[in-house]
Design a protein around this motif. Structure first.
Motif, PDB file in Angstrom:
ATOM      1  N   GLY A  90      -2.852  -5.643  -1.491  1.00 43.75           N
ATOM      2  CA  GLY A  90      -2.683  -4.190  -1.417  1.00 43.75           C
ATOM      3  C   GLY A  90      -2.723  -3.552  -2.798  1.00 43.75           C
ATOM      4  N   GLY A  91      -2.948  -2.236  -2.813  1.00 48.66           N
ATOM      5  CA  GLY A  91      -3.168  -1.485  -4.045  1.00 48.66           C
ATOM      6  C   GLY A  91      -2.105  -1.681  -5.122  1.00 48.66           C
ATOM      7  N   ALA A  92      -0.831  -1.751  -4.720  1.00 45.16           N
ATOM      8  CA  ALA A  92       0.246  -1.850  -5.715  1.00 45.16           C
ATOM      9  C   ALA A  92       0.481  -3.290  -6.169  1.00 45.16           C
ATOM     10  CB  ALA A  92       1.533  -1.242  -5.153  1.00 45.16           C
ATOM     11  N   GLY A 106       0.857  -1.192   0.000  1.00 42.30           N
ATOM     12  CA  GLY A 106       0.000   0.000   0.000  1.00 42.30           C
ATOM     13  C   GLY A 106       0.882   1.228   0.000  1.00 42.30           C
ATOM     14  N   THR A 107       0.513   2.230   0.814  1.00 38.23           N
ATOM     15  CA  THR A 107       1.353   3.424   0.978  1.00 38.23           C
ATOM     16  C   THR A 107       2.758   2.962   1.377  1.00 38.23           C
ATOM     17  OG1 THR A 107      -0.574   4.562   1.846  1.00 38.23           O
ATOM     18  CG2 THR A 107       1.567   5.580   2.274  1.00 38.23           C
ATOM     19  N   GLY A 108       2.797   2.149   2.417  1.00 36.53           N
ATOM     20  CA  GLY A 108       4.028   1.466   2.819  1.00 36.53           C
ATOM     21  C   GLY A 108       3.885   0.001   2.444  1.00 36.53           C
ATOM     22  N   ALA A 126       6.356   2.664  -0.077  1.00 35.29           N
ATOM     23  CA  ALA A 126       6.254   1.651  -1.140  1.00 35.29           C
ATOM     24  C   ALA A 126       5.404   2.275  -2.256  1.00 35.29           C
ATOM     25  CB  ALA A 126       5.663   0.366  -0.589  1.00 35.29           C
ATOM     26  N   GLY A 127       4.078   2.073  -2.223  1.00 35.50           N
ATOM     27  CA  GLY A 127       3.220   2.743  -3.202  1.00 35.50           C
ATOM     28  C   GLY A 127       3.375   4.265  -3.145  1.00 35.50           C
ATOM     29  N   ALA A 128       3.780   4.769  -1.989  1.00 40.21           N
ATOM     30  CA  ALA A 128       3.969   6.219  -1.843  1.00 40.21           C
ATOM     31  C   ALA A 128       5.086   6.742  -2.762  1.00 40.21           C
ATOM     32  CB  ALA A 128       4.276   6.568  -0.397  1.00 40.21           C
ATOM     33  N   VAL A 171      -1.424  -5.084  -7.768  1.00 37.32           N
ATOM     34  CA  VAL A 171      -2.020  -5.324  -9.095  1.00 37.32           C
ATOM     35  C   VAL A 171      -0.984  -5.130 -10.200  1.00 37.32           C
ATOM     36  CG1 VAL A 171      -4.322  -4.621  -8.326  1.00 37.32           C
ATOM     37  CG2 VAL A 171      -2.824  -2.929  -9.420  1.00 37.32           C
ATOM     38  N   ASN A 172       0.161  -4.549  -9.841  1.00 32.87           N
ATOM     39  CA  ASN A 172       1.208  -4.260 -10.820  1.00 32.87           C
ATOM     40  C   ASN A 172       1.993  -5.557 -11.119  1.00 32.87           C
ATOM     41  OD1 ASN A 172       3.764  -3.504 -11.928  1.00 32.87           O
ATOM     42  ND2 ASN A 172       3.410  -1.409 -11.234  1.00 32.87           N
ATOM     43  N   ASN A 173       1.749  -6.138 -12.306  1.00 33.64           N
ATOM     44  CA  ASN A 173       2.356  -7.433 -12.642  1.00 33.64           C
ATOM     45  C   ASN A 173       3.871  -7.354 -12.733  1.00 33.64           C
ATOM     46  OD1 ASN A 173      -0.083  -8.735 -12.727  1.00 33.64           O
ATOM     47  ND2 ASN A 173      -0.385  -8.399 -14.921  1.00 33.64           N
TER      48      ASN A 173
HETATM   49  N1  LIG Z   1      -0.549  -0.128 -10.633  1.00 38.60           N
HETATM   50  C1  LIG Z   1       0.145   0.331  -9.583  1.00 38.60           C
HETATM   51  N2  LIG Z   1       1.481   0.177  -9.531  1.00 38.60           N
HETATM   52  C2  LIG Z   1       2.201   0.603  -8.470  1.00 38.60           C
HETATM   53  N3  LIG Z   1       1.652   1.223  -7.417  1.00 38.60           N
HETATM   54  C3  LIG Z   1       0.335   1.416  -7.411  1.00 38.60           C
HETATM   55  C4  LIG Z   1      -0.491   0.988  -8.490  1.00 38.60           C
HETATM   56  N4  LIG Z   1      -1.772   1.312  -8.186  1.00 38.60           N
HETATM   57  C5  LIG Z   1      -1.732   1.911  -6.979  1.00 38.60           C
HETATM   58  N5  LIG Z   1      -0.486   1.986  -6.515  1.00 38.60           N
HETATM   59  C6  LIG Z   1      -0.035   2.548  -5.235  1.00 38.60           C
HETATM   60  O1  LIG Z   1      -0.696   1.821  -4.203  1.00 38.60           O
HETATM   61  C7  LIG Z   1      -1.041   2.686  -3.119  1.00 38.60           C
HETATM   62  C8  LIG Z   1      -2.496   2.533  -2.780  1.00 38.60           C
HETATM   63  O2  LIG Z   1      -2.723   1.248  -2.307  1.00 38.60           O
HETATM   64  P1  LIG Z   1      -3.679   1.015  -1.041  1.00 38.60           P
HETATM   65  O3  LIG Z   1      -3.602  -0.441  -0.726  1.00 38.60           O
HETATM   66  O4  LIG Z   1      -5.006   1.604  -1.357  1.00 38.60           O
HETATM   67  O5  LIG Z   1      -2.904   1.890   0.030  1.00 38.60           O
HETATM   68  P2  LIG Z   1      -3.274   2.406   1.507  1.00 38.60           P
HETATM   69  O6  LIG Z   1      -4.203   1.376   2.095  1.00 38.60           O
HETATM   70  O7  LIG Z   1      -1.945   2.468   2.185  1.00 38.60           O
HETATM   71  O8  LIG Z   1      -3.902   3.769   1.360  1.00 38.60           O
HETATM   72  C9  LIG Z   1      -0.705   4.100  -3.561  1.00 38.60           C
HETATM   73  O9  LIG Z   1       0.473   4.507  -2.886  1.00 38.60           O
HETATM   74  C10 LIG Z   1      -0.448   3.995  -5.072  1.00 38.60           C
HETATM   75  O10 LIG Z   1       0.588   4.855  -5.478  1.00 38.60           O
END
Ligand SMILES: Nc1ncnc2c1ncn2[C@@H]1O[C@H](COP(=O)(O)OP(=O)(O)O)[C@@H](O)[C@H]1O
Ligand SMILES: O=P(O)(O)OC[C@H](O)CO
Length: 497
Positions: free
Chosen positions: A408-410, A264-266, A307-309, A412-414
């Motif tokens: 987590g959100g990221a 996710g964010t981290g 991480a995603g951040a 999905v990135n294969n």
């Molecule tokens: N396709 C992707 N590739 C890489 N990172 C991604 C992608 N889609 C979303 N993210 C990252 O994933 C994070 C969101 O994931 P999420 O699980 O919702 O986070 P949180 O619960 O910490 O808010 C964001 O930081 C975003 O930049």
């Protein structure tokens, strides 16, 4: 009449509410972001009332969108951003200060002082944690020391403290319940991991009156009921877990040695270590995975702050792309990062380095370096930070893992998942349902009210989407790993300046 489970996920950036059926399928989902406040460099705050009203709105919206009425909700499960803490007046219900968020670094100097005083050993032995501004205790102390009159009120028993689960439940029950669960308690620096109670020595060390503390409950039990005006009828609240522990449960990592990583964010990697805590020799955290009845499952955790951040930073600050998912195409436009290494120590470094002063760096640039290389280096940085944690985890637990479950959100990135498998040399398994955090909270609540009869029934719901197999040729990885280790050394060296 069919019944359903409502799960609330109060995250760092958004409030969500999802309705689940018996097969773990999502009937409806509502999500809304809420404002982040950065009043000073390194400070991160939330408005507890904004969190509450947003979460309440999302719960109502999900129930409405699913076409349900409150009497069709068998139970509510709650999962939440952890460590973030609220202090409120128990008579007026008004927070005395904004919520201080887990990312907030304002107490870093105090933490350094505790380290210099040699308190790390005692703190780890009692709480399983390291000394860091990340955890709740120093944030509560800061509020009591800095908000005029707060300490006196707290001593008089007029103030309550709580992580976000406590705050929401207090609001949902109209001030009837001031509780939390073991997983959230184990993130405060105040909870004794083996005695399973608030620790008197830690309360003295952080100067926090015990009168402020919530009652600590299991992760799956009926704690009480919502006020009727929350959804239209009283509904049992029956599950609570911090979001990363909820994800461990949602991934059904119920066996010792099973590991999940949430992107996710981290990034938060947790390994189920069974019914006894293992104290890390490699700077990981020991935490409670869940407590159901008399059974406690402990976990080793590695917490990565960025991480995603990083992807958000490339999107918002460097304007590399307009949408996070575009990073995959950009990073795939190059074969490799061509020597570019990005160390995302934007808010210091978490596990296993725990360096509060570290700053981010991009190293190894050459005249031909472009956005594609930096984007790829960003994805590699997520995977490489994860590798550092897994190495520490395997050393602490003596378990060599073969499979990592991801969500987590990221996730999905294969490309990221493939890089992850290659970097670790293990299979990376993504479930069909990547909403494991919120499903974990739903499962915990459903178990408490007999909606699901046992974890075996839930295990049958968990379904694999895709497995990313590691490239058996490790030679190309060796260079990347060595470069990363040198880059980390450079960042740590720079932080001493
Ligand atoms: N396709 C992707 N590739 C890489 N990172 C991604 C992608 N889609 C979303 N993210 C990252 O994933 C994070 C969101 O994931 P999420 O699980 O919702 O986070 P949180 O619960 O910490 O808010 C964001 O930081 C975003 O930049
Ligand atoms: O809200 P998330 O998903 O960023 O998770 C935050 C963690 O619980 C912090 O420990």
């Amino acid at each position: 009449m069919s019944s359903y489970i409502l799960a609330l996920d109060q995250g760092t950036t958004s409030c969500r509410a999802l309705i689940f059926d018996k097969n773990g399928k999502i009937l409806a989902s509502a999500q809304e972001e809420f404002p982040q406040y950065f009043p000073e460099v390194g400070w991160v705050e939330h408005d507890p009332l904004e969190i509450w009203t947003t979460q309440e709105r999302m719960a109502r919206k999900a129930v409405q969108d699913a076409g349900l009425t409150a009497d069709q909700i068998a139970a509510i499960g709650i999962t939440n951003q952890r460590e973030t803490v609220v202090v409120w007046d128990k008579s007026t219900g008004e927070p005395v200060y904004p919520a201080i968020v887990w990312q907030d670094r304002r107490t870093a100097d105090f933490c350094d002082q505790l380290k210099a005083e040699g308190k790390a050993g005692l703190i780890q032995q009692k709480t399983g944690l390291v000394i860091d501004a990340y955890f709740s205790a120093t944030k509560v102390k800061w509020i009591l020391d800095n908000v005029p009159g707060a300490r006196e009120k707290a001593m008089a028993g007029d103030l309550y403290m709580g992580t976000i689960d406590s705050w929401l439940i207090w609001k949902m029950t109209g001030g009837q319940k001031h509780i939390t669960d073991v997983t959230n308690a184990s993130r405060t620096l105040l909870y004794n991991l083996t005695d399973l109670g608030w620790d008197a020595d830690m309360l003295t060390l952080f100067d926090i009156p015990s009168k402020m503390l919530p009652q600590v409950c299991d992760s799956s039990e009926v704690y009480g009921h919502t006020q009727a005006d929350f959804l239209g009828a009283a509904v049992p609240i029956a599950g609570i877990a911090g979001d990363q522990q909820a994800a461990l449960f949602g991934q059904m990592c119920t066996q010792e040695g099973w590991v999940k990583n949430t992107y996710g964010t981290g990034c938060f990697m947790l390994m189920n270590i069974g019914d006894k805590p293992i104290l890390s020799k490699n700077n990981l955290l020991t935490t409670i995975g869940w407590k159901i009845g008399d059974e406690v499952s402990y976990a080793l955790e590695g917490s990565i702050f960025m991480a995603g951040a990083i992807v958000q930073w490339l999107r918002d600050q460097l304007e590399f792309f307009g949408d996070a998912q575009e990073i995959e195409g950009l990073a795939s436009s190059v074969e490799s990062s061509d020597g570019v290494v990005l160390v995302p120590a934007f808010v210091g470094l978490g596990a296993p380095h725990w360096n509060q002063q570290a700053k981010g760096q991009i190293l190894g640039l050459n005249r031909g370096s472009h956005k594609g290389h930096i984007a790829r280096a960003a994805l590699e940085a997520i995977a490489l930070q994860t590798r550092d944690i897994l190495s520490a985890m395997e050393a602490d637990s003596g378990v060599k893992i073969k499979e990592l479950r991801v969500d987590g959100g990221a996730s999905v990135n294969n490309l990221l998942m493939q890089i992850q498998a290659d970097v670790l040399g293990v299979s990376v398994v993504r479930p069909k349902m990547v909403e494991t955090t919120v499903s974990g909270a739903a499962f915990l609540a459903g178990l408490a009210v007999g909606y699901w009869s046992n974890t075996e029934e839930i295990e049958r719901i968990w379904e694999k989407d895709q497995t990313f197999e590691a490239n058996p040729d490790r030679s190309s990885m060796e260079q990347l790993l060595a470069q990363w280790d040198r880059a980390i050394e450079t960042v740590l060296f720079w932080s001493k300046a």
